[in-house]
Design a protein around this motif. Structure first.
Motif, mmCIF file in Angstrom:
data_model
loop_
_atom_site.group_PDB
_atom_site.id
_atom_site.type_symbol
_atom_site.label_atom_id
_atom_site.label_comp_id
_atom_site.label_asym_id
_atom_site.label_seq_id
_atom_site.Cartn_x
_atom_site.Cartn_y
_atom_site.Cartn_z
ATOM 1 N N LEU A 141 0.900 -1.216 0.113
ATOM 2 C CA LEU A 141 0.046 0.060 -0.160
ATOM 3 C C LEU A 141 0.958 1.472 0.149
ATOM 4 C CD1 LEU A 141 -2.974 -0.978 2.380
ATOM 5 C CD2 LEU A 141 -2.983 -0.777 0.011
ATOM 6 N N LYS A 142 1.975 1.131 0.539
ATOM 7 C CA LYS A 142 2.753 2.453 0.744
ATOM 8 C C LYS A 142 3.206 2.716 -0.681
ATOM 9 C CE LYS A 142 5.479 3.176 4.221
ATOM 10 N NZ LYS A 142 6.609 3.049 5.241
ATOM 11 N N LYS A 143 3.819 1.812 -1.479
ATOM 12 C CA LYS A 143 4.380 1.970 -2.747
ATOM 13 C C LYS A 143 3.227 2.352 -3.564
ATOM 14 C CE LYS A 143 6.881 -0.493 -6.251
ATOM 15 N NZ LYS A 143 7.594 -1.794 -6.919
ATOM 16 N N HIS A 144 1.884 1.937 -3.350
ATOM 17 C CA HIS A 144 0.658 2.068 -4.412
ATOM 18 C C HIS A 144 0.436 3.418 -4.236
ATOM 19 C CE1 HIS A 144 -2.465 1.072 -6.795
ATOM 20 N NE2 HIS A 144 -3.459 1.620 -5.999
ATOM 21 N N TRP A 145 0.264 4.176 -3.121
ATOM 22 C CA TRP A 145 -0.232 5.234 -2.995
ATOM 23 C C TRP A 145 0.934 6.537 -2.634
ATOM 24 C CZ3 TRP A 145 -4.959 5.754 -4.467
ATOM 25 C CH2 TRP A 145 -5.911 4.787 -4.242
ATOM 26 N N ARG A 146 1.788 6.169 -2.239
ATOM 27 C CA ARG A 146 2.707 7.259 -1.545
ATOM 28 C C ARG A 146 2.793 8.436 -2.606
ATOM 29 N NH1 ARG A 146 6.692 7.505 2.837
ATOM 30 N NH2 ARG A 146 8.056 8.910 2.235
#
Length: 247
Positions: A141-146
């Protein structure tokens, strides 16, 4: 001015009769492709109880959350600011806001969701279960949204107040020039200590005071002047932070 709130684990059921999620109607439309991908990943992992329980960190009493996720595309929707419950949203107490204050909130408040990225307070969303620390297969999720969420916040022309938890802020850091609101208590000697237990309640009450006042502050100086007249102890803290002093 934009106030960015965290979501909550708990959410209200229900929504407007006959309604359903419309991704194209959500604010920050640049996030639509990422929202579509996150929805698809959550739908896939929710096909089995074991897979969903492991990915979402759910216990036996929380299996209703899996059914919520399975029905995401067809379940009724309501404004994001009404969907979330919990301590921060108790402090905000949106149900008791005046119509004018609610309209101001819809224009100036956003919620950062692990499923939808950042959405407007008035955006219509269904009940779901996905947290910042959930593990969707193939989609950190961090990579997806950051980068995408950070870009959307950076594009906002005006004062940005970040009321998110550090965990959600990591999913899309606020841009330079934004102000992170840190809830602290102050000892008799003047030493300030960050609060944990009353942190969410204080942020909710602070957000409520801002939307109830209905003043769009152009910068931090304006906000600080207003806070003093409103009886709120808000002072400059570390670089990029404002200390909300309680207790």
């Amino acid at each position: 001015m934009l106030l960015v709130l965290p979501p909550s684990e708990t959410k209200r059921d229900g929504g407007r009769d006959g309604s359903a999620l419309d991704l194209a109607a959500l604010s920050f439309p640049a996030l639509t492709p990422l929202r579509r991908d996150a929805l698809a990943a959550l739908s896939r992992v929710s096909r089995t109880v074991s897979g969903a329980s492991q990915a979402l960190g759910l216990g036996p009493t929380q299996r209703f959350e899996i059914e919520r996720n399975r029905l995401l595309r067809s379940s009724p929707v309501m404004p994001a600011i009404e969907r979330y419950t919990g301590v921060l949203y108790d402090g905000l107490d949106v149900d008791s806001l005046s119509a004018a204050a609610r309209e101001f909130a819809h224009d100036h408040v956003a919620v950062h969701s692990a499923l939808f990225g950042v959405v407007g307070a008035g955006d219509l969303i269904p009940a779901y279960r996905l947290s910042h620390d959930s593990r969707l297969p193939g989609m950190p999720l961090k990579k997806h949204w950051r980068s995408a969420v950070s870009a959307e916040l950076a594009a906002h022309d005006g004062l940005v107040l970040d009321l998110r938890s550090e965990a959600y802020a990591a999913l899309g850091p606020a841009p330079d020039g934004a102000h992170y609101i840190r809830v602290v208590t102050e000892s008799a000697s003047g030493r300030r200590v960050a609060l944990s237990h009353f942190n969410k309640k204080a942020k909710g009450e602070f957000a409520r005071a801002i939307v109830a006042a209905g003043v769009e502050h152009p910068d931090a100086s304006s906000l600080l002047d207003w806070a003093e007249t409103a009886g709120i102890r808000l002072e400059p803290g570390a670089p990029g932070e404002l200390d909300l002093i309680v207790g």
